[in-house]
Write an enzyme that holds these catalytic residues in place. Structure first.
Site, mmCIF file in Angstrom:
data_model
loop_
_atom_site.group_PDB
_atom_site.id
_atom_site.type_symbol
_atom_site.label_atom_id
_atom_site.label_comp_id
_atom_site.label_asym_id
_atom_site.label_seq_id
_atom_site.Cartn_x
_atom_site.Cartn_y
_atom_site.Cartn_z
ATOM 1 N N ASP A 371 0.620 -1.390 -0.196
ATOM 2 C CA ASP A 371 0.254 0.038 -0.265
ATOM 3 C C ASP A 371 1.277 1.226 0.123
ATOM 4 O O ASP A 371 1.374 1.305 0.723
ATOM 5 C CB ASP A 371 -0.835 0.207 1.063
ATOM 6 C CG ASP A 371 -2.043 0.967 1.246
ATOM 7 O OD1 ASP A 371 -1.666 1.915 0.262
ATOM 8 O OD2 ASP A 371 -2.262 1.571 2.490
ATOM 9 N N GLU A 408 -2.603 10.680 -0.343
ATOM 10 C CA GLU A 408 -3.756 9.830 -0.651
ATOM 11 C C GLU A 408 -3.328 9.314 1.041
ATOM 12 O O GLU A 408 -4.753 9.479 1.658
ATOM 13 C CB GLU A 408 -3.893 8.961 -1.276
ATOM 14 C CG GLU A 408 -4.850 8.134 -1.425
ATOM 15 C CD GLU A 408 -5.063 7.214 -0.133
ATOM 16 O OE1 GLU A 408 -5.993 5.995 0.095
ATOM 17 O OE2 GLU A 408 -4.183 7.148 0.551
ATOM 18 N N GLU A 409 -3.151 8.909 1.359
ATOM 19 C CA GLU A 409 -2.590 8.441 2.782
ATOM 20 C C GLU A 409 -2.960 9.689 4.148
ATOM 21 O O GLU A 409 -3.437 9.241 5.325
ATOM 22 C CB GLU A 409 -1.405 7.972 3.226
ATOM 23 C CG GLU A 409 -1.214 6.683 2.997
ATOM 24 C CD GLU A 409 -1.859 5.628 2.865
ATOM 25 O OE1 GLU A 409 -3.002 5.563 4.225
ATOM 26 O OE2 GLU A 409 -1.737 4.369 2.182
ATOM 27 N N HIS A 543 0.904 -0.094 6.716
ATOM 28 C CA HIS A 543 0.558 0.600 7.403
ATOM 29 C C HIS A 543 1.705 0.716 8.079
ATOM 30 O O HIS A 543 1.789 1.626 9.668
ATOM 31 C CB HIS A 543 -0.812 1.768 7.947
ATOM 32 C CG HIS A 543 -1.230 2.409 7.355
ATOM 33 N ND1 HIS A 543 -2.341 2.654 7.429
ATOM 34 C CD2 HIS A 543 -1.857 1.932 5.502
ATOM 35 C CE1 HIS A 543 -2.915 3.715 5.670
ATOM 36 N NE2 HIS A 543 -2.576 2.627 5.166
#
Length: 725
Positions: A371, A408-409, A543
């Site tokens: 991710d 985005e995060e 994450h």
């Protein structure tokens, strides 16, 4: 699940036979039989272009891309993040795309000082967050690794007794009420799962908590699932899930510029102050590993937790309050920082003002191998394939845009700001295709607005699977067998994108779009039909520092054959939409789904409102009208006129007609009448959100008003579709 037996003219997908699973770059070969693709009068040229494209994406090049992109931590706004932008731009330009790096100025935080200490009972020591580490990982000791923190948390100090509230859902807090436990002034301890982390914070804030700690329980993505990293793919003891807690269910993007692009040139007078922003939480929140959370949980008294709240740590969980007491100290460095979106264009030869956009984000909390950079590597191989077509002299009819989003995060920032900047141009966009977590394993899944669900199935029928046959066939087998025993990233990430609210077609299930990724601005703010694809598997390092190249090479996709698969699916979506004679939407399936949503809502209303009945008749009639209009226009799509411009305009306008000009109650940025992220789920889609969220609150008057708004939107969309004669 039963497959539909009738396949109408033009709706069967390209029938391809494959010489092999095509894991080494060989092209799948078209059969000699006559072929048709829905949306194309004569699919011969498209079939030839697709066959050439499918031969190009290369597992070895995807591996090289991923190794390069993940060689350093690259959080949004850092020099390492800019280096990844430069790399992607270089590859776009090499493929022949007209490429620019677009900058935005956004309000985000980096951590300066983060500490969580147990201050009671006496003799219990815990000073967190403990640095993430396992023996044998080659990446976890890099000094550039950011300490565990939550994006968008305020700075602050909070100290108090701890109360454990399971996943921090509304239902969990209601159970505390029944136990007569008050969280006011307390530190709320919740585990990741079930809903978006920002929602956990939001509910705790509403109830007067002093602070929030979110931890990863081994029940959800640790050793209860299987061997933990580095022996297996699951979260090790010190692994921490970072992530934003910004209130994206209010609006995504830069918190100071809702609805306005946060360009560097934007005057300060056009920005909200961060203190005014509805997106910004008010109480401190920070994440912990289960290594650090265990001493807190172990020293809670009070009632035993409800048994379904019991995690996998080896003691009985209690709810508190206390005697465990915790002090939180958070010092955040908030600044306006620069993001770098990379935008690559191939100008359309016939319809240059119609943009087909395909996007993936690039920024990561640490290394981001799964991710998001499994998606970036696959995107680069999609672009590689398009580049080879361009060299052969091929040009798309419509403009193709490949986007590498930044930020985005932190809150879907790069995509939201770009979409807000280009709102007028995107009024003619036929589709947005998203890919975030491209690969963490072999299980293909997809979500889409209902008008594109069959389009996605058809694309999957044209791409070879590493397991043999087509992606569609392997997808179908998994769908028929039920969910895999391994937890997917969608489950581990609190993200239910791949679970449709209803299934009205006897075919593989395609999920609904909630939020949590970059399609949000396109679908829910601008009404651009959107899809999202991924290939998932056991993945417990979301994450964390351990989502790195070593994990991916060992557990995610060792031979990068699923990277190749996803590059092919993603690129083929864009190619097919860019070249279609008639836009391949299915409004009939859309209408059937909406009717099913209303049926479910009507039953909910009877349960929730009892003696305050709601009249669903106008909304049900409007849904029927929309469904019938969808069926009629689909018959015209199968037999299109020589010049399909007016037909395509009606098809594009049908989705936009479902936008509500005033937006949803209390959150006007979200304008789609059918889909939105839930106020209390965050990631998962809430269907017909105006109605369902009024029912959640037991507000009969608001539900009545939202039924009228929904009926008007459906009638508007039906008339748009009927307007084409």
């Amino acid at each position: 699940m039963r497959l539909c037996s009738s396949v109408p003219l033009f709706s069967s997908v390209v029938l391809l036979t494959f010489l092999s699973p095509s894991v080494s770059g060989h092209a799948p070969q078209p059969s000699a039989a006559a072929q048709s693709i829905f949306g194309f009068r004569d699919a011969a040229a498209e079939t030839a272009a697709e066959t050439r494209f499918l031969a190009v994406p290369d597992p070895k090049l995807a591996e090289e891309h991923l190794r390069t992109l993940t060689q350093a931590p690259h959080m949004a706004g850092t020099p390492e993040d800019k280096a990844t932008a430069d790399y992607v731009a270089q590859k776009f330009r090499q493929a022949g795309l007209d490429t620019e790096i677009v900058e935005y100025k956004v309000w985000i935080n980096y951590p300066m000082e983060i500490s969580v200490d147990v201050t009671a009972p006496a003799g219990v020591e815990m000073h967190g967050p403990t640095r993430e580490h396992v023996d044998g990982d080659p990446y976890d000791d890099d000094p550039r690794v950011v300490m565990p923190f939550n994006g968008m948390s305020p700075s602050g100090d909070a100290e108090g007794e701890v109360v454990y509230v399971n996943y921090g859902t509304p239902e969990d807090f209601e159970k505390l009420d029944k136990l007569k436990i008050d969280v006011r002034g307390k530190i709320v301890l919740v585990r990741y799962g079930q809903n978006f982390r920002g929602v956990k914070e939001f509910i705790a804030q509403e109830r007067g908590a002093a602070g929030v700690i979110i931890y990863s329980d081994p029940y959800d993505d640790g050793w209860r699932r299987g061997d933990k990293y580095p022996d297996g793919p699951w979260r090790p003891d010190t692994g921490v899930q970072r992530g934003s807690v910004g209130y994206m269910f209010e609006y995504p993007g830069d918190p100071t510029t809702p609805g306005i692009a946060s360009l560097p040139s934007l005057p300060e007078s056009k920005r909200l102050s961060p203190e005014q922003s509805a997106q910004m939480p008010k109480i401190p929140v920070t994440p912990l590993s289960y290594h650090d959370a265990a001493p807190i949980l172990q020293h809670l008294s009070g009632p035993d937790s409800p048994r379904e709240w019991q995690g996998a740590l080896p003691f009985t969980y209690h709810v508190g309050p206390g005697p465990a007491r915790v002090k939180m100290h958070l010092k955040q460095d908030y600044q306006f920082r620069t993001l770098w979106d990379v935008i690559g264009r191939v100008r359309g030869s016939e319809l240059p003002d119609e943009w087909v956009v395909a996007g993936n984000h690039r920024d990561a909390w640490v290394y981001g191998a799964v991710d998001p950079n499994s998606g970036t590597a696959a995107t680069l191989e999609s672009v590689h394939g398009v580049g080879e077509l361009l060299k052969s002299g091929w040009k798309p009819k419509r403009t193709m845009i490949f986007a590498s989003w930044d930020g985005e995060e932190e809150g879907l920032m790069g995509s939201t700001e770009w979409a807000e900047q280009h709102e007028s141009e995107l009024a003619n966009a036929p589709a947005y295709f998203n890919m975030d977590v491209a690969v963490s394993g072999p299980k293909f899944g997809a979500s889409a607005v209902p008008s594109l669900k069959q389009f996605l199935r058809d694309v999957a029928k044209a791409v070879p699977s590493p397991k043999g046959g087509t992606v569609y066939e392997t997808w179908q087998k998994v769908d028929h067998a039920g969910s895999l025993s391994a937890q997917s990233p969608a489950e581990a990430n609190d993200d239910n994108r791949h679970a449709p609210a209803v299934s009205v077609k006897g075919d593989v299930a395609v999920g609904d779009l909630g939020s949590g990724s970059d399609y949000s601005a396109f679908q829910q703010h601008l009404g651009v039909p959107s899809t999202d694809i991924s290939s998932t598997g056991p993945y417990g390092v979301y994450h964390s520092v351990f989502d790195n190249f070593a994990w991916f090479k060992k557990f995610g996709d060792p031979d990068f054959v699923y990277e190749q698969q996803m590059a092919r699916v993603f690129g083929l979506e864009a190619l097919r939409m860019a070249d279609a004679d008639v836009l391949p939407y299915d409004y009939e399936e859309y209408g059937k789904e909406i009717s099913a949503y209303l049926d479910t809502a009507r039953k909910r209303a009877e349960d929730k409102l009892g003696d305050r009945p709601l009249d669903f008749s106008a909304a049900m009639a409007a849904a029927k009208h929309f469904r019938e209009a969808g069926g009629k226009i689909r018959s015209k799509q199968k037999n299109p006129p020589r010049d399909p411009a007016r037909l395509n305009q009606a098809l594009r306008s049908g989705e936009r007609a479902l936008l509500v000009p005033d937006g949803l109650p209390h959150r006007p940025w979200f304008r789609h009448a059918i889909y939105a992220p839930g106020e209390y789920t965050g990631y998962a889609a809430v269907v017909i959100p105006g109605v369902n969220e009024a029912l959640d609150k037991g507000d009969a008057e608001r539900a009545r008003q939202q039924l009228a708004v929904l009926a008007a939107a459906l009638e508007r969309a039906a008339k748009v579709l009927e307007g084409y004669r």
